[in-house]
Design a protein around this motif. Structure first.
Motif, PDB file in Angstrom:
ATOM      1  N   THR A  83      -2.485   9.280  -9.950  1.00 15.04           N
ATOM      2  CA  THR A  83      -3.397   8.963 -10.328  1.00 15.04           C
ATOM      3  C   THR A  83      -3.464   6.948  -9.700  1.00 15.04           C
ATOM      4  OG1 THR A  83      -4.327  10.614 -10.780  1.00 15.04           O
ATOM      5  CG2 THR A  83      -5.975   8.436 -11.029  1.00 15.04           C
ATOM      6  N   THR A  84      -2.710   6.487 -10.614  1.00 15.46           N
ATOM      7  CA  THR A  84      -1.914   5.273 -11.072  1.00 15.46           C
ATOM      8  C   THR A  84      -1.829   4.997  -9.222  1.00 15.46           C
ATOM      9  OG1 THR A  84      -1.868   5.401 -13.658  1.00 15.46           O
ATOM     10  CG2 THR A  84      -1.511   3.274 -12.019  1.00 15.46           C
ATOM     11  N   ILE A  85      -0.442   5.695  -9.076  1.00 13.29           N
ATOM     12  CA  ILE A  85       0.038   4.872  -7.432  1.00 13.29           C
ATOM     13  C   ILE A  85      -1.103   5.110  -6.529  1.00 13.29           C
ATOM     14  CG2 ILE A  85       0.900   7.230  -6.797  1.00 13.29           C
ATOM     15  CD1 ILE A  85       3.074   5.272  -5.778  1.00 13.29           C
ATOM     16  N   THR A  86      -2.321   6.282  -6.796  1.00 15.52           N
ATOM     17  CA  THR A  86      -3.278   6.469  -5.759  1.00 15.52           C
ATOM     18  C   THR A  86      -4.191   5.046  -6.063  1.00 15.52           C
ATOM     19  OG1 THR A  86      -3.240   8.580  -5.791  1.00 15.52           O
ATOM     20  CG2 THR A  86      -4.966   7.889  -5.197  1.00 15.52           C
ATOM     21  N   GLU A  87      -4.630   4.377  -7.054  1.00 16.47           N
ATOM     22  CA  GLU A  87      -5.287   3.011  -7.055  1.00 16.47           C
ATOM     23  C   GLU A  87      -4.568   2.361  -6.659  1.00 16.47           C
ATOM     24  OE1 GLU A  87      -8.016   2.820  -8.773  1.00 16.47           O
ATOM     25  OE2 GLU A  87      -8.656   4.675  -9.208  1.00 16.47           O
ATOM     26  N   LYS A  88      -3.310   1.698  -6.766  1.00 19.01           N
ATOM     27  CA  LYS A  88      -2.777   0.688  -5.814  1.00 19.01           C
ATOM     28  C   LYS A  88      -2.578   1.213  -4.655  1.00 19.01           C
ATOM     29  CE  LYS A  88      -1.837  -1.034  -9.846  1.00 19.01           C
ATOM     30  NZ  LYS A  88      -2.270  -0.439 -11.016  1.00 19.01           N
ATOM     31  N   LEU A  89      -2.179   2.253  -4.442  1.00 22.05           N
ATOM     32  CA  LEU A  89      -2.531   2.658  -2.636  1.00 22.05           C
ATOM     33  C   LEU A  89      -3.609   2.025  -2.242  1.00 22.05           C
ATOM     34  CD1 LEU A  89      -0.677   5.582  -2.656  1.00 22.05           C
ATOM     35  CD2 LEU A  89      -0.032   3.426  -1.151  1.00 22.05           C
ATOM     36  N   LEU A  90      -4.875   2.048  -2.501  1.00 23.07           N
ATOM     37  CA  LEU A  90      -6.058   2.014  -2.645  1.00 23.07           C
ATOM     38  C   LEU A  90      -6.526   0.557  -2.432  1.00 23.07           C
ATOM     39  CD1 LEU A  90      -8.712   4.767  -4.208  1.00 23.07           C
ATOM     40  CD2 LEU A  90      -7.905   4.041  -1.673  1.00 23.07           C
ATOM     41  N   LEU A  91      -5.256  -0.195  -3.459  1.00 24.44           N
ATOM     42  CA  LEU A  91      -5.945  -1.730  -3.241  1.00 24.44           C
ATOM     43  C   LEU A  91      -5.275  -2.582  -2.442  1.00 24.44           C
ATOM     44  CD1 LEU A  91      -7.138  -3.808  -6.320  1.00 24.44           C
ATOM     45  CD2 LEU A  91      -4.496  -3.675  -7.346  1.00 24.44           C
ATOM     46  N   PHE A  92      -4.455  -2.031  -2.082  1.00 21.82           N
ATOM     47  CA  PHE A  92      -3.976  -2.681  -0.739  1.00 21.82           C
ATOM     48  C   PHE A  92      -4.263  -2.361   0.598  1.00 21.82           C
ATOM     49  CE2 PHE A  92      -0.171  -1.659  -3.355  1.00 21.82           C
ATOM     50  CZ  PHE A  92       0.649  -3.238  -2.833  1.00 21.82           C
ATOM     51  N   GLY A  93      -5.179  -0.983   0.275  1.00 27.22           N
ATOM     52  CA  GLY A  93      -6.064  -0.804   1.572  1.00 27.22           C
ATOM     53  C   GLY A  93      -7.150  -1.581   1.900  1.00 27.22           C
ATOM     54  N   GLY A  94      -7.872  -2.353   0.629  1.00 30.81           N
ATOM     55  CA  GLY A  94      -8.963  -3.440   0.723  1.00 30.81           C
ATOM     56  C   GLY A  94     -10.273  -2.519   0.106  1.00 30.81           C
ATOM     57  N   ALA A  95      -9.694  -0.834  -0.112  1.00 26.08           N
ATOM     58  CA  ALA A  95     -11.626  -0.313  -0.519  1.00 26.08           C
ATOM     59  C   ALA A  95     -11.296  -0.166  -1.799  1.00 26.08           C
ATOM     60  CB  ALA A  95     -10.285   0.699  -0.587  1.00 26.08           C
TER      61      ALA A  95
END
Length: 525
Positions: A26-38
């Motif tokens: 779930t933490t890596i999901t969060e970071k990917l969303l962060l990069f996507g500007g979501a």
């Protein structure tokens, strides 16, 4: 098909993240969303004390326990690609939901804890991916903590999972001595905990650091260089073709919590991850996302009460071909009924917005008033067909359920009916007394059911365990007589009114099969 639509479809990357609980999925999901500007601020699952919770964990019980028990869907744009992430439940009691989610993706990202290596749930989910032949990308997490030696982790991947591995990067040090990663693919060194302008260091034609740097004199750098020489000489060869068919997994090292190595992983993943793939129908036709122009999709998940204030239900649809447009006419293949779709949505966990258009590879939500079932096919053209069935598990644990307050019988039955349609628990009733029996793959399913009945339907339930049973359905129902029911082989009906025997144990089932040779029993997965 218009070139714009084809371009849109080919820009899609749809994947699930799989792992054992607490590997950092779930933490890596969060970071990917962060990069996507979501999202602007990543909450970690450990944020219970701060009141900050992971974006992808929206259900109350998930926030309390710090685990994911439902599959969340999130979408963002990055570098010209539109990324659809499905964050699956890590807990083994929810493997059925994860299993179905894996039917809706084109690739999987496997997150492995560097200290623990391959764990039981990872192995189980990996086998599902392997069975489907979908490409698997591996992210070895928590390098900022002490863990197993990198070569040992690669060996474990290959031996336990039976897949060849190709490390795209390699750690320099670990834990408190973690200095960074040697990026084999991009030919550079990425420093840990450095400012942006010094983040990447160049390497020369010999693969050595091209500049003078304090890292060069450390034993960790020397060890990493020795390992890389070994990998270059004796490791697996890089092959895009093998990655595509799931025979080789590219491996990335990093730390999701400190957001290190995640962006490098994302950018490389998007280069090699497959575009939306064809799906097969029950009559073995391949529906190609681009060549089949008409809209088609299948429902892989139904979730009740994503917005408890409205008591709504959402059917999650993986679009297989063509384009979805809000207001279009759609046909449900199972019933042959056509209807106009006016309410549709896309997700960022519990944040939703109305979606007017979506294309093959995307996941959309359709508001459901009880029309859909898991595994349903929806089509936009005149020609209907059915995609191959989604797997359903045979439950192993059973409880008898009643409402504590008999005056709440109506809410009790409504709640059960809605939660059962999500597919996590299965519903049975006894033949004459019509007592409700629920079956599940794992105990936690019952706890989630009890919690949701109380919080979402205001009904407290009493659950009486009747232990593990062996459930078997009947091929030739017309041969079944009610007199065959006994304490050791209870005859019940499922929610579709099919007969099911619940056997006390293997011995009881063998005894029954021996005595009633005319009854043909079968199990689900």
């Amino acid at each position: 098909m218009s070139s714009n639509l084809e371009k849109d479809i080919l820009s899609r990357r749809t994947f699930a993240i799989i792992s054992h609980p607490d590997a950092g999925k779930t933490t890596i999901t969060e970071k990917l969303l962060l990069f996507g500007g979501a999202i602007r601020d990543a909450g970690t699952v450990k944020g219970k004390k701060t009141g900050k919770f992971a974006t992808s964990d929206w259900m109350e019980i998930e926030k309390q326990r710090g685990i994911s028990v439902t599959s969340s869907v999130m979408q963002f744009d990055y570098n010209g690609s539109r990324v659809n992430i499905l964050d699956t439940p890590g807990h083994q009691d929810f493997s059925e939901d994860t299993y179905r989610t894996l039917m809706a993706v084109d690739s999987a990202v496997m997150v492995v804890d560097a200290a623990k290596g391959i764990e039981a749930q990872t192995l189980k989910l990996f086998k599902v991916c392997k069975m489907r032949g979908i490409p698997i990308f591996t992210f070895i997490n928590k390098l900022d903590r002490q863990g197993k030696e990198p070569l040992e982790l690669i060996e474990e991947l290959e031996e336990v999972l039976g897949i060849n591995a190709y490390p795209m990067n390699w750690p320099i040090g670990m834990g408190k001595e973690f200095l960074g990663i040697y990026d084999r693919y991009n030919k550079r060194i990425e420093q840990f905990r450095s400012d942006e302008k010094e983040r990447f260091l160049p390497i020369d034609d010999n693969g050595e650091l091209a500049i003078e740097h304090p890292m060069k004199v450390t034993s960790y750098y020397s060890q990493a260089m020795d390992d890389i020489m070994l990998l270059n000489e004796a490791g697996n060869e890089y092959s895009e073709e093998k990655i595509r068919r799931g025979a080789l997994t590219p491996v990335f090292f990093g730390s999701a919590l400190t957001n290190f190595g995640v962006q490098t992983f994302l950018e490389t993943y998007l280069q090699f991850a497959p575009t939306p793939q064809p799906r097969i129908t029950e009559d073995e036709q391949f529906i190609d996302p681009v060549e089949h122009e008409a809209f088609s999709g299948f429902i892989f998940k139904i979730q009740a009460n994503m917005n408890p204030a409205h008591r709504d239900r959402i059917a999650f649809v993986r679009i297989v071909s063509g384009k979805f447009e809000r207001g279009m006419n759609m046909t449900l293949s199972r019933t042959g009924k056509s209807f106009k779709v006016t309410q549709s949505t896309q997700f960022l966990a519990d944040d939703r917005e109305t979606v007017d258009e979506a294309v093959a590879g995307d996941i959309i939500g359709l508001y459901d008033t009880g029309t859909y079932q898991i595994g349903d096919t929806v089509v936009g053209g005149k020609k209907t067909f059915q995609f191959e069935k989604l797997p359903q598990f045979t439950p192993e644990l059973f409880v008898r359920v009643t409402a504590k307050n008999v005056m709440k019988s109506k809410q009790f039955h409504k709640g059960i009916l809605q939660l059962v349609q999500e597919g996590a628990i299965q519903y049975y009733k006894t033949l004459h007394t019509e007592e409700v029996i629920l079956g599940a793959v794992g105990q936690l399913q019952f706890e989630v059911f009890e919690h949701r009945m109380k919080n979402e339907y205001n009904v407290e339930v009493k659950m009486e365990p009747i232990g593990s049973k062996i459930a078997r359905w009947i091929e030739n129902e017309e041969e079944v007589k009610e007199s065959m029911s006994s304490g050791r082989s209870m005859l019940v009906k499922d929610r579709f009114d099919n007969f099911v025997f619940l056997f006390e144990n293997e011995f009881a089932m063998r005894w029954f099969a021996d005595k009633k040779k005319n009854i043909e029993l079968y199990s689900l997965l």
